[in-house]
Design a protein around this motif. Structure first.
Motif, PDB file in Angstrom:
ATOM      1  N   MET A   1     195.088  11.535  16.241  1.00  0.00           N
ATOM      2  CA  MET A   1     194.392  12.751  16.399  1.00  0.00           C
ATOM      3  C   MET A   1     194.922  12.960  14.749  1.00  0.00           C
ATOM      4  O   MET A   1     194.033  14.127  14.712  1.00  0.00           O
ATOM      5  CB  MET A   1     195.644  13.735  17.485  1.00  0.00           C
ATOM      6  N   THR A   2     196.170  13.044  14.237  1.00  0.00           N
ATOM      7  CA  THR A   2     196.622  13.324  13.366  1.00  0.00           C
ATOM      8  C   THR A   2     194.683  12.472  11.794  1.00  0.00           C
ATOM      9  O   THR A   2     194.425  13.588  11.368  1.00  0.00           O
ATOM     10  CB  THR A   2     197.776  12.995  12.990  1.00  0.00           C
ATOM     11  N   ALA A   4     191.751  12.532  12.732  1.00  0.00           N
ATOM     12  CA  ALA A   4     190.369  12.986  12.524  1.00  0.00           C
ATOM     13  C   ALA A   4     190.870  14.541  11.825  1.00  0.00           C
ATOM     14  O   ALA A   4     189.658  15.010  11.666  1.00  0.00           O
ATOM     15  CB  ALA A   4     190.610  13.218  14.381  1.00  0.00           C
ATOM     16  N   ILE A   5     192.055  14.975  12.348  1.00  0.00           N
ATOM     17  CA  ILE A   5     192.117  16.439  11.250  1.00  0.00           C
ATOM     18  C   ILE A   5     191.985  16.421   9.992  1.00  0.00           C
ATOM     19  O   ILE A   5     191.588  17.112   9.289  1.00  0.00           O
ATOM     20  CB  ILE A   5     193.568  17.201  12.615  1.00  0.00           C
ATOM     21  N   ALA A   7     190.952  14.200   8.718  1.00  0.00           N
ATOM     22  CA  ALA A   7     189.620  13.888   8.466  1.00  0.00           C
ATOM     23  C   ALA A   7     188.351  15.160   7.782  1.00  0.00           C
ATOM     24  O   ALA A   7     187.726  15.326   7.383  1.00  0.00           O
ATOM     25  CB  ALA A   7     189.028  12.699   9.092  1.00  0.00           C
ATOM     26  N   VAL A   8     188.760  15.584   9.121  1.00  0.00           N
ATOM     27  CA  VAL A   8     187.984  16.649   9.235  1.00  0.00           C
ATOM     28  C   VAL A   8     188.606  17.759   7.944  1.00  0.00           C
ATOM     29  O   VAL A   8     187.499  18.584   7.161  1.00  0.00           O
ATOM     30  CB  VAL A   8     188.126  18.109  10.461  1.00  0.00           C
TER      31      VAL A   8
END
Length: 178
Positions: A1-2, A4-5, A7-8
């Motif tokens: 999850m971290t 992905a955040i 990367a975004v």
């Protein structure tokens, strides 16, 4: 999850960076055109004086003088492409009036004409420099708009390539005979 955040966040920061650089280049193109526009206005303002001076000596050259007056009147455009097109038409007509002046030795000896001629030559040099600066700015902007990954952001936000200043008259492209 971290991950992905992160990367975004990286993608968002990159998009902001690309968008800002495109805005910066757009402003540079506007500034380059404004610089050229100032010199075009100077030339535009000198034309009536030059026409009046030549009219006094070259009464039978009325067609050429009338043509430059008409072209000068037809330049009122608000967009960059329209102003460039009008400027090219005035440049052609200005060349014709200077050719007419060559046929009148007494005109070339006139102090007022010589002063106007020198001022127009100086403004033409400034315009040439401003054209190069404008085209360089447009090239940088167009490069960014067309190169990956900038082209993705440019497409999303509606940045489109801009038109460069180009010579339209084929005769101006030819090498002059000495």
């Amino acid at each position: 999850m971290t991950i992905a955040i992160i990367a975004v966040a990286i993608i968002v920061v990159f998009c902001i960076f690309v968008y800002n650089s495109l805005i910066q280049l757009t402003n540079k193109v506007k500034e380059a055109f404004s610089t050229m526009d100032v010199y075009l206005k100077q030339r535009f303002d000198l034309i009536p004086n030059l026409v009046d001076t030549v009219k006094a000596y070259a009464k039978h050259e009325a067609d050429t003088l009338e043509e430059i007056t008409k072209r000068r009147a037809g330049v009122a455009s608000n967009d960059i492409d329209g102003k460039i097109e009008g400027e090219m038409r005035i440049g052609e007509a200005l060349g014709k009036i200077l050719i007419v002046a060559e046929n009148y030795p007494q005109l070339k000896a006139n102090d007022n004409f010589m002063d106007l001629h020198k001022r127009i030559v100086k403004v033409e040099e400034d315009i040439a420099f401003a054209r190069r600066y404008y085209n360089g700015s447009v090239r940088q902007y167009n490069d960014k708009c067309q190169m990956f990954p900038y082209n993705l952001i440019a497409g999303i936000f509606g940045f489109k390539p801009k038109k460069m200043y180009e010579i339209q008259n084929a005769a101006e492209r030819e090498v002059p005979n000495a």
